[in-house]
Design a protein around this motif. Structure first.
Motif, PDB file in Angstrom:
ATOM      1  N   LEU A 131       0.856  -1.243   0.105  1.00 15.61           N
ATOM      2  CA  LEU A 131      -0.078   0.231  -0.001  1.00 15.61           C
ATOM      3  C   LEU A 131       0.908   1.215  -0.209  1.00 15.61           C
ATOM      4  O   LEU A 131       0.305   2.318   0.213  1.00 15.61           O
ATOM      5  CB  LEU A 131      -0.798  -0.046   1.252  1.00 15.61           C
ATOM      6  CG  LEU A 131      -1.773  -1.118   1.386  1.00 15.61           C
ATOM      7  CD1 LEU A 131      -2.687  -0.834   2.598  1.00 15.61           C
ATOM      8  CD2 LEU A 131      -2.690  -1.000   0.171  1.00 15.61           C
ATOM      9  N   HIS A 132       2.162   1.112  -0.089  1.00 21.32           N
ATOM     10  CA  HIS A 132       2.975   2.377   0.138  1.00 21.32           C
ATOM     11  C   HIS A 132       2.687   3.591  -0.708  1.00 21.32           C
ATOM     12  O   HIS A 132       2.733   4.690  -0.374  1.00 21.32           O
ATOM     13  CB  HIS A 132       4.527   2.135   0.151  1.00 21.32           C
ATOM     14  CG  HIS A 132       5.013   1.822  -1.112  1.00 21.32           C
ATOM     15  ND1 HIS A 132       4.909   0.496  -1.594  1.00 21.32           N
ATOM     16  CD2 HIS A 132       5.915   2.519  -2.222  1.00 21.32           C
ATOM     17  CE1 HIS A 132       5.471   0.728  -2.913  1.00 21.32           C
ATOM     18  NE2 HIS A 132       5.971   1.965  -3.027  1.00 21.32           N
ATOM     19  N   ASP A 133       2.156   3.187  -1.892  1.00 23.78           N
ATOM     20  CA  ASP A 133       1.813   4.274  -2.896  1.00 23.78           C
ATOM     21  C   ASP A 133       0.683   4.509  -3.304  1.00 23.78           C
ATOM     22  O   ASP A 133       0.040   5.190  -4.136  1.00 23.78           O
ATOM     23  CB  ASP A 133       2.808   4.119  -4.253  1.00 23.78           C
ATOM     24  CG  ASP A 133       4.118   4.644  -4.159  1.00 23.78           C
ATOM     25  OD1 ASP A 133       4.427   5.253  -3.383  1.00 23.78           O
ATOM     26  OD2 ASP A 133       4.733   4.073  -5.274  1.00 23.78           O
ATOM     27  N   ILE A 134      -0.223   3.927  -2.206  1.00 26.29           N
ATOM     28  CA  ILE A 134      -1.840   3.913  -2.316  1.00 26.29           C
ATOM     29  C   ILE A 134      -2.332   5.534  -2.326  1.00 26.29           C
ATOM     30  O   ILE A 134      -3.231   5.814  -3.192  1.00 26.29           O
ATOM     31  CB  ILE A 134      -2.342   3.287  -1.271  1.00 26.29           C
ATOM     32  CG1 ILE A 134      -3.860   2.974  -1.514  1.00 26.29           C
ATOM     33  CG2 ILE A 134      -2.552   4.370   0.147  1.00 26.29           C
ATOM     34  CD1 ILE A 134      -4.599   2.054  -0.735  1.00 26.29           C
TER      35      ILE A 134
ATOM     36  N   LEU B 234       2.839  14.666  -2.234  1.00 27.73           N
ATOM     37  CA  LEU B 234       1.819  14.665  -1.315  1.00 27.73           C
ATOM     38  C   LEU B 234       1.286  13.340  -0.908  1.00 27.73           C
ATOM     39  O   LEU B 234       0.346  12.953  -0.138  1.00 27.73           O
ATOM     40  CB  LEU B 234       0.485  15.487  -1.574  1.00 27.73           C
ATOM     41  CG  LEU B 234       0.530  16.907  -1.728  1.00 27.73           C
ATOM     42  CD1 LEU B 234      -0.501  17.505  -2.246  1.00 27.73           C
ATOM     43  CD2 LEU B 234       0.706  17.078  -0.134  1.00 27.73           C
ATOM     44  N   HIS B 235       1.661  12.189  -2.161  1.00 27.53           N
ATOM     45  CA  HIS B 235       1.055  10.889  -1.985  1.00 27.53           C
ATOM     46  C   HIS B 235       1.221  10.315  -0.474  1.00 27.53           C
ATOM     47  O   HIS B 235       0.420   9.574  -0.305  1.00 27.53           O
ATOM     48  CB  HIS B 235       1.705  10.027  -3.057  1.00 27.53           C
ATOM     49  CG  HIS B 235       2.901   9.551  -3.137  1.00 27.53           C
ATOM     50  ND1 HIS B 235       4.094  10.294  -3.666  1.00 27.53           N
ATOM     51  CD2 HIS B 235       3.289   8.282  -2.476  1.00 27.53           C
ATOM     52  CE1 HIS B 235       4.950   9.403  -3.491  1.00 27.53           C
ATOM     53  NE2 HIS B 235       4.797   8.210  -2.906  1.00 27.53           N
ATOM     54  N   PRO B 236       2.430  10.273   0.152  1.00 32.94           N
ATOM     55  CA  PRO B 236       2.507   9.723   1.589  1.00 32.94           C
ATOM     56  C   PRO B 236       1.458  10.041   2.413  1.00 32.94           C
ATOM     57  O   PRO B 236       0.886   9.188   3.200  1.00 32.94           O
ATOM     58  CB  PRO B 236       3.955   9.961   1.975  1.00 32.94           C
ATOM     59  CG  PRO B 236       4.786  10.344   0.780  1.00 32.94           C
ATOM     60  CD  PRO B 236       3.770  10.987  -0.232  1.00 32.94           C
TER      61      PRO B 236
ATOM     62  N   HIS C 230       5.559   7.523   5.855  1.00 31.50           N
ATOM     63  CA  HIS C 230       7.236   7.797   5.914  1.00 31.50           C
ATOM     64  C   HIS C 230       8.208   7.261   5.132  1.00 31.50           C
ATOM     65  O   HIS C 230       9.572   7.303   5.265  1.00 31.50           O
ATOM     66  CB  HIS C 230       7.787   7.777   7.369  1.00 31.50           C
ATOM     67  CG  HIS C 230       7.064   8.378   8.533  1.00 31.50           C
ATOM     68  ND1 HIS C 230       7.002   9.878   8.568  1.00 31.50           N
ATOM     69  CD2 HIS C 230       6.404   8.060   9.453  1.00 31.50           C
ATOM     70  CE1 HIS C 230       6.340  10.290   9.532  1.00 31.50           C
ATOM     71  NE2 HIS C 230       5.959   9.368  10.107  1.00 31.50           N
ATOM     72  N   HIS C 231       7.682   6.654   3.901  1.00 31.65           N
ATOM     73  CA  HIS C 231       8.530   6.090   3.069  1.00 31.65           C
ATOM     74  C   HIS C 231       9.419   6.974   2.093  1.00 31.65           C
ATOM     75  O   HIS C 231      10.338   6.331   1.398  1.00 31.65           O
ATOM     76  CB  HIS C 231       7.745   4.803   2.231  1.00 31.65           C
ATOM     77  CG  HIS C 231       6.947   5.204   1.033  1.00 31.65           C
ATOM     78  ND1 HIS C 231       5.870   5.871   1.123  1.00 31.65           N
ATOM     79  CD2 HIS C 231       7.294   5.450  -0.314  1.00 31.65           C
ATOM     80  CE1 HIS C 231       5.123   6.226   0.064  1.00 31.65           C
ATOM     81  NE2 HIS C 231       6.130   5.918  -0.690  1.00 31.65           N
ATOM     82  N   HIS C 232       9.265   8.225   2.398  1.00 34.47           N
ATOM     83  CA  HIS C 232      10.088   9.103   1.464  1.00 34.47           C
ATOM     84  C   HIS C 232      10.983  10.078   2.664  1.00 34.47           C
ATOM     85  O   HIS C 232      11.361  10.944   1.872  1.00 34.47           O
ATOM     86  CB  HIS C 232       9.305   9.817   0.594  1.00 34.47           C
ATOM     87  CG  HIS C 232       8.551   9.103  -0.604  1.00 34.47           C
ATOM     88  ND1 HIS C 232       9.903   8.662  -1.507  1.00 34.47           N
ATOM     89  CD2 HIS C 232       7.729   8.892  -1.208  1.00 34.47           C
ATOM     90  CE1 HIS C 232       9.051   7.922  -2.459  1.00 34.47           C
ATOM     91  NE2 HIS C 232       7.788   8.012  -2.296  1.00 34.47           N
ATOM     92  N   GLU C 233      11.139   9.662   3.663  1.00 35.05           N
ATOM     93  CA  GLU C 233      11.750  10.475   4.569  1.00 35.05           C
ATOM     94  C   GLU C 233      13.304   9.957   4.214  1.00 35.05           C
ATOM     95  O   GLU C 233      13.397   8.803   3.887  1.00 35.05           O
ATOM     96  CB  GLU C 233      11.468  10.050   6.089  1.00 35.05           C
ATOM     97  CG  GLU C 233      10.205  10.228   6.545  1.00 35.05           C
ATOM     98  CD  GLU C 233       9.617  11.765   6.670  1.00 35.05           C
ATOM     99  OE1 GLU C 233      10.466  12.330   6.492  1.00 35.05           O
ATOM    100  OE2 GLU C 233       8.619  12.096   7.161  1.00 35.05           O
TER     101      GLU C 233
ATOM    102  N   ALA D 195      14.267  -0.543  -0.546  1.00 34.81           N
ATOM    103  CA  ALA D 195      13.470  -1.481  -1.570  1.00 34.81           C
ATOM    104  C   ALA D 195      12.763  -0.751  -2.509  1.00 34.81           C
ATOM    105  O   ALA D 195      12.945  -0.996  -4.013  1.00 34.81           O
ATOM    106  CB  ALA D 195      12.498  -2.287  -0.892  1.00 34.81           C
ATOM    107  N   ASP D 196      12.306   0.334  -2.268  1.00 35.54           N
ATOM    108  CA  ASP D 196      11.225   1.110  -3.211  1.00 35.54           C
ATOM    109  C   ASP D 196      12.511   1.802  -4.245  1.00 35.54           C
ATOM    110  O   ASP D 196      12.103   1.953  -5.431  1.00 35.54           O
ATOM    111  CB  ASP D 196      10.631   2.262  -2.430  1.00 35.54           C
ATOM    112  CG  ASP D 196       9.765   3.209  -3.318  1.00 35.54           C
ATOM    113  OD1 ASP D 196       9.142   2.635  -4.431  1.00 35.54           O
ATOM    114  OD2 ASP D 196       9.203   4.053  -2.892  1.00 35.54           O
ATOM    115  N   ALA D 197      13.479   2.325  -3.775  1.00 35.09           N
ATOM    116  CA  ALA D 197      14.255   2.920  -4.644  1.00 35.09           C
ATOM    117  C   ALA D 197      14.993   2.095  -5.624  1.00 35.09           C
ATOM    118  O   ALA D 197      15.256   2.307  -6.794  1.00 35.09           O
ATOM    119  CB  ALA D 197      15.429   3.928  -3.862  1.00 35.09           C
TER     120      ALA D 197
HETATM  121 FE   LIG Z   1       6.207   6.430  -2.759  1.00 37.30          FE
END
Ligand SMILES: [Fe+2]
Length: 486
Positions: free
Chosen positions: A358-361, A387-389, A411-414, A440-442
């Motif tokens: 769901l991280h990018d929901i 704004l997505h987070p 917080h996945h983009h901190e 993992a995302d990057a």
């Molecule tokens: Fe993201």
């Protein structure tokens, strides 16, 4: 007979009304309602109640504080806790503070009325004895009762923490057998499930039978009556078909009013029979373990339904953007592997399993023209994507059950140096799960193609992770991930 007076303290008006309706229906009780702990205390001070039902999580004064104060004001006032928690810890905590019993939500009518009947019955007996003679023997009994309760509570406590650490039913079944053989010091214990007239053994110590028909055996009585049986010598051992040589205790494992399984105990190490206290301990144990399994089942159904709904939502976002297809799935797989390597606790891994998907929901709230734009983004467009987070965090916010998952989304983009978004958190202030997901995302973003950048080679992606370790990424996470990549 005088009607019992019951105080109900709960911030949820629906719970208050339902409880009140259940209790008033019999005509035996009248109820008084309080919407928070403070009002509850005021009522305890002024009113003369026979018992109290209280919620644990309420705004303002917590249920635990309410219990502590209420018991101080009126030591003889029995308080029963209503807990929505799937763990027993909070209920046990409340019992330590003086609560007499607890019920778990969702509750049924029979439980509520039987608890009220029992407790108010006890209260009346107590006040009669208080007035009359025979005080010493009463105190003796009270002490014995207290000892039994304490013993039960300590069992519940270890049960609670040991069972809570387990997730699969299989592990729970194993634990049931292990704990009961340890507690009651018996050489033969089995836990089996009733299926189509057969008792299918799931776990056992000292019992070799794998399955047997319950027809015509003492197990049949347990299934039919829903009550335990303690059988002396002479009857047939249902596992072996041979006459019993030691007392045999069969305890039903009841879920939603149906006998779902049976725990059998025999061959006590000391050769004696089961005392009343031991039988009561086994019954309490079976009841609590069954609750754990039932909660597990309810939670699983609820959790799976919700995950499926949210996953299809994520799929619909990914379907908009052919470049990110299965991105969330791959990110989740990487993140779980890192979490495993870093030995994160099971609850964090669970949170990643769901939160990873769901991280990018929150991208559901980003316009297609921006999300799918092939060229460079303007600062305004970047701000909108960023704004997505927060949007994602707001989507999941009403689901109070998932605070850890929400942290991942939010917080996945901190960045560990504090230059990320939305909260510019630094280092350890970023939840470990979010730090893992960021890596993992990057990596997946770099190695799968995106509209706004070319796919990088694996080597280049690894170099980038190294370069940004300590600024953007947690070096420990990068290190664990690079080791995994080999
Ligand atoms: Fe993201």
């Amino acid at each position: 007979m005088q009607r019992g007076r019951i105080l109900i303290v709960d911030d949820d008006p629906l719970v208050r009304d339902v409880l009140s309706a259940i209790l008033s229906h019999s005509g035996l009780y009248e109820t008084e309602l309080a919407g928070d702990g403070l009002t509850g205390i005021g009522k305890v001070k002024d009113g003369d109640y026979d018992m109290v039902f209280t919620d644990l999580t309420m705004p303002g004064k917590s249920g635990i504080d309410f219990i502590r104060e209420a018991v101080k004001l009126r030591p003889s006032l029995p308080v029963v806790v209503i807990t929505g928690n799937s763990t027993l810890d909070s209920a046990i905590n409340a019992m330590r503070e003086g609560a007499k019993d607890f019920i778990t939500k969702p509750f049924n009518i029979a439980t509520i009325t039987s608890i009220a009947d029992r407790i108010i019955g006890e209260q009346r007996l107590l006040s009669r004895i208080d007035r009359g003679d025979n005080r010493d023997s009463f105190i003796g009994r009270l002490n014995a009762e207290l000892f039994k309760r304490l013993q039960e509570i300590s069992v519940l406590q270890s049960l609670s923490s040991e069972l809570d650490a387990l997730y699969s039913n299989k592990e729970i079944y194993e634990k049931i057998v292990e704990m009961i053989s340890r507690l009651l010091v018996v050489k033969e214990v089995s836990f089996g499930i009733i299926e189509q007239g057969m008792l299918k053994i799931r776990n056992a110590v000292g019992v070799t039978a794998r399955e047997s028909s319950v027809a015509g055996t003492l197990f049949e009585r347990v299934v039919a009556t829903g009550r335990h049986t303690l059988t002396p010598f002479g009857e047939i051992n249902p596992h072996t078909g041979l006459p019993l040589t030691t007392p045999f205790l069969a305890v039903p494992f009841t879920i939603s009013g149906e006998v779902f399984g049976i725990i059998s105990l025999s061959n006590k190490a000391d050769g004696a029979t089961f005392t009343d206290d031991e039988v009561s301990l086994a019954l309490t144990f079976a009841k609590k373990a069954a609750q754990r399994i039932e909660n597990n089942a309810l939670y699983e159904v609820f959790y799976n339904n919700l995950i499926n709904t949210l996953k299809s939502l994520v799929n619909s976002i990914e379907a908009r953007d052919s470049y990110t297809k299965q991105h969330s799935e791959r990110v989740t797989t990487y993140a779980l592997k890192i979490a495993e390597a870093m030995r994160l606790p099971a609850e964090d891994k669970d949170a990643l399993r769901f939160g990873g998907y769901l991280h990018d929901i929150g991208k559901i709230g980003v316009r297609d023209t921006i999300l799918l734009k092939p060229g460079q983004l303007t600062p305004e467009e970047t701000a909108e994507i960023n704004l997505h987070p927060v949007i994602g965090g707001n989507i999941i916010k009403p689901l109070q059950f998932f605070p850890k998952e929400r942290e991942i989304i939010l917080h996945h983009h901190e960045h560990v140096d504090g230059s990320g978004y939305p909260d510019r958190l630094v280092g350890g202030a970023i939840p470990a799960t979010a730090r893992i997901l960021a890596v993992a995302d990057a990596y997946d973003a770099m190695t799968s193609s995106r509209p706004y950048r070319q796919t990088k080679t694996r080597d280049h992606a690894v170099q980038e992770l190294r370069r940004c370790s300590q600024t953007q990424f947690d070096p420990e996470v990068v290190c664990a991930f690079l080791q995994l990549l080999g």
